[in-house]
Design a protein around this motif. Structure first.
Motif, PDB file in Angstrom:
ATOM      1  N   UNK A   6       6.064 -20.559  -3.739  1.00  0.00           N
ATOM      2  CA  UNK A   6       5.852 -20.030  -2.395  1.00  0.00           C
ATOM      3  C   UNK A   6       6.414 -18.624  -2.307  1.00  0.00           C
ATOM      4  N   UNK A   7       5.642 -17.743  -1.698  1.00  0.00           N
ATOM      5  CA  UNK A   7       6.046 -16.357  -1.452  1.00  0.00           C
ATOM      6  C   UNK A   7       6.246 -16.182   0.040  1.00  0.00           C
ATOM      7  N   UNK A   8       7.197 -15.350   0.409  1.00  0.00           N
ATOM      8  CA  UNK A   8       7.528 -15.135   1.813  1.00  0.00           C
ATOM      9  C   UNK A   8       7.325 -13.655   2.142  1.00  0.00           C
ATOM     10  N   UNK A   9       6.538 -13.395   3.191  1.00  0.00           N
ATOM     11  CA  UNK A   9       6.243 -12.029   3.595  1.00  0.00           C
ATOM     12  C   UNK A   9       6.656 -11.816   5.049  1.00  0.00           C
ATOM     13  N   UNK A  32      -9.196  -7.900   4.434  1.00  0.00           N
ATOM     14  CA  UNK A  32      -8.058  -7.711   3.541  1.00  0.00           C
ATOM     15  C   UNK A  32      -8.065  -8.578   2.282  1.00  0.00           C
ATOM     16  N   UNK A  33      -8.752  -9.710   2.320  1.00  0.00           N
ATOM     17  CA  UNK A  33      -8.680 -10.662   1.209  1.00  0.00           C
ATOM     18  C   UNK A  33      -9.780 -10.449   0.176  1.00  0.00           C
ATOM     19  N   UNK A 119      -1.372  -8.618   0.757  1.00  0.00           N
ATOM     20  CA  UNK A 119      -0.586  -8.675   1.993  1.00  0.00           C
ATOM     21  C   UNK A 119      -0.211  -7.273   2.454  1.00  0.00           C
ATOM     22  N   UNK A 120      -0.003  -6.340   1.530  1.00  0.00           N
ATOM     23  CA  UNK A 120       0.218  -4.938   1.930  1.00  0.00           C
ATOM     24  C   UNK A 120      -0.976  -4.396   2.697  1.00  0.00           C
ATOM     25  N   UNK A 121      -2.169  -4.721   2.237  1.00  0.00           N
ATOM     26  CA  UNK A 121      -3.390  -4.305   2.960  1.00  0.00           C
ATOM     27  C   UNK A 121      -3.403  -4.938   4.342  1.00  0.00           C
ATOM     28  N   UNK A 122      -3.117  -6.231   4.421  1.00  0.00           N
ATOM     29  CA  UNK A 122      -3.085  -6.940   5.697  1.00  0.00           C
ATOM     30  C   UNK A 122      -2.065  -6.294   6.642  1.00  0.00           C
ATOM     31  N   UNK A 127      -0.853  -3.250  11.440  1.00  0.00           N
ATOM     32  CA  UNK A 127       0.133  -2.286  11.914  1.00  0.00           C
ATOM     33  C   UNK A 127       1.567  -2.761  11.855  1.00  0.00           C
ATOM     34  N   UNK A 128       1.927  -3.570  10.877  1.00  0.00           N
ATOM     35  CA  UNK A 128       3.311  -4.050  10.820  1.00  0.00           C
ATOM     36  C   UNK A 128       4.045  -3.512   9.597  1.00  0.00           C
ATOM     37  N   UNK A 129       3.544  -2.496   8.948  1.00  0.00           N
ATOM     38  CA  UNK A 129       4.197  -1.957   7.745  1.00  0.00           C
ATOM     39  C   UNK A 129       5.322  -1.019   8.088  1.00  0.00           C
TER      40      UNK A 129
END
Length: 129
Positions: A6-9, A32-33, A119-122, A127-129
């Protein structure tokens, strides 16, 4: 034999309904996917540059919480990938948990890099980067 990880973002303060739109709808996922996503019933077809396609079956879905899919051509019975939204009203933090399966450490590393890139693209789109 594959192993689950599992990865957490951290999705910052992204409202769960907005994030849900991007992880559960063909229109959202196509941003994005993959290059395009079509749906027939519980089957999603992901279209890639160069004409490739991959089909996934929706195994489980709980609105505003998670979607679990399985690649149709994956022969390992237990494997799936899941995107789950965890949010805290107290801290105003939204986290996206991604569960996937890998054959070995090299495969896990490649899959992790792919998820991080996507997820970086997402994050940029919402707008949460």
């Amino acid at each position: 034999m594959k192993s689950k990880f599992t990865l957490e973002f951290d999705m910052k303060g992204t409202p769960p309904p907005l994030l849900w739109k991007y992880i559960s709808s063909p229109q959202g996922m196509a941003q994005w996917f993959s290059d395009d996503v079509t749906q027939q019933g519980s089957r999603l077809t992901f279209h890639w540059h160069g004409g490739g396609e991959s089909d996934a079956e929706i195994l489980a879905i709980r609105s505003l919480i998670y979607i679990r899919l399985k690649w149709v051509d994956d022969d390992f019975d237990k494997s799936y990938f899941e995107m789950k939204i965890v949010s805290s009203e107290l801290t105003q933090v939204t986290t996206l948990l991604v569960t996937d399966w890998a054959d070995d450490d090299d495969d896990k590393h490649s899959i992790t890099e792919l998820w991080e890139h996507q997820i970086d693209i997402l994050r940029r789109i919402i707008g949460c980067k």
